[in-house]
Design an enzyme around this catalytic site. Structure first.
Site, mmCIF file in Angstrom:
data_model
loop_
_atom_site.group_PDB
_atom_site.id
_atom_site.type_symbol
_atom_site.label_atom_id
_atom_site.label_comp_id
_atom_site.label_asym_id
_atom_site.label_seq_id
_atom_site.Cartn_x
_atom_site.Cartn_y
_atom_site.Cartn_z
ATOM 1 N N HIS A 166 28.004 -39.231 -41.262
ATOM 2 C CA HIS A 166 28.761 -40.438 -40.947
ATOM 3 C C HIS A 166 29.806 -40.724 -42.003
ATOM 4 O O HIS A 166 29.820 -40.122 -43.080
ATOM 5 C CB HIS A 166 27.808 -41.631 -40.803
ATOM 6 C CG HIS A 166 27.056 -41.937 -42.061
ATOM 7 N ND1 HIS A 166 27.608 -42.647 -43.117
ATOM 8 C CD2 HIS A 166 25.803 -41.608 -42.444
ATOM 9 C CE1 HIS A 166 26.724 -42.745 -44.090
ATOM 10 N NE2 HIS A 166 25.618 -42.114 -43.705
ATOM 11 N N CYS A 218 21.148 -39.335 -45.498
ATOM 12 C CA CYS A 218 22.232 -38.844 -44.647
ATOM 13 C C CYS A 218 23.316 -38.135 -45.445
ATOM 14 O O CYS A 218 23.287 -38.084 -46.656
ATOM 15 C CB CYS A 218 22.846 -39.990 -43.867
ATOM 16 S SG CYS A 218 21.745 -40.648 -42.608
#
Length: 199
Positions: free
Chosen positions: A159, A175
């Site tokens: 992301h 992440c």
């Protein structure tokens, strides 16, 4: 040789030497834009900002590039993307997980693509950081930035981030983060089913 031609050759030699000294001689133009539910503002120390920009070949990591292929190298803190027909190659700096216990390696794939993602901390994150909000809507305060690629692993994403200090660092809760402008490009190049390998 006339004076104009000599000046041109000297300038070209100087530019070539400068590029070589920066290690750019072998980097083609297409790689020069190198430039989560799991992520929330870090409450701990943010480690050194170091990314290693070395172009890689896809073959040691994937048997083919069907649906495109993403390699995330957590050591060099870099993301590599190859299009299915191998005509497009991208290399981007990333943020990676803060610690080994937050790091997951192996094969997964993109299962969902979201523009303007919302964010909820995982139960483990809330346990570690009870002061964090239960929900953050899309926008400039959202830890997932402008775009998110959801992976088949629960809670794991590739992301964007509005906090550009995180890129090139061990700074995430699991992440892989990219600059918003880079995730926007990657988002457009990937599809549901794009292969992902974290090493």
């Amino acid at each position: 040789m006339n004076a104009d031609r000599t000046k041109y050759l000297n300038r070209r030699a100087l530019m070539g030497a400068a590029a070589a000294s920066l290690g750019l001689a072998a980097v083609p133009a297409l790689a020069q834009d190198n430039s989560t539910e799991m992520d929330a503002p870090s409450t701990g120390p943010v480690h050194n900002n170091t990314s290693s920009f070395r172009m890689l070949d896809w073959r040691p990591y994937f048997s083919d590039t069907r649906n495109g292929a993403i390699l995330v190298d957590t050591t060099s803190r870099a993301l590599h993307f190859w299009s299915e027909d191998q005509s497009i190659y991208k290399l981007y700096p990333t943020s990676v997980p803060l610690t080994e216990d937050l790091t997951r390696r192996g094969r997964t794939e993109v299962v969902q693509k979201v523009v303007g993602p919302t964010w909820r901390p995982t139960p483990a994150m809330k346990e570690r950081n009870p002061e964090w909000p239960d929900f953050v809507p899309a926008g400039p305060e959202n830890p997932l930035g402008t775009h998110a690629l959801y992976l088949s692993w629960t809670y794991y994403r590739i992301h964007g981030t509005h906090d550009t200090r995180k890129i090139g660092r061990r700074s995430s809760n699991g992440c892989v983060g990219l600059y918003n402008e880079h995730i926007a490009v990657l988002f457009g190049l990937t599809k549901v089913g794009t292969q992902v390998l974290l090493v």
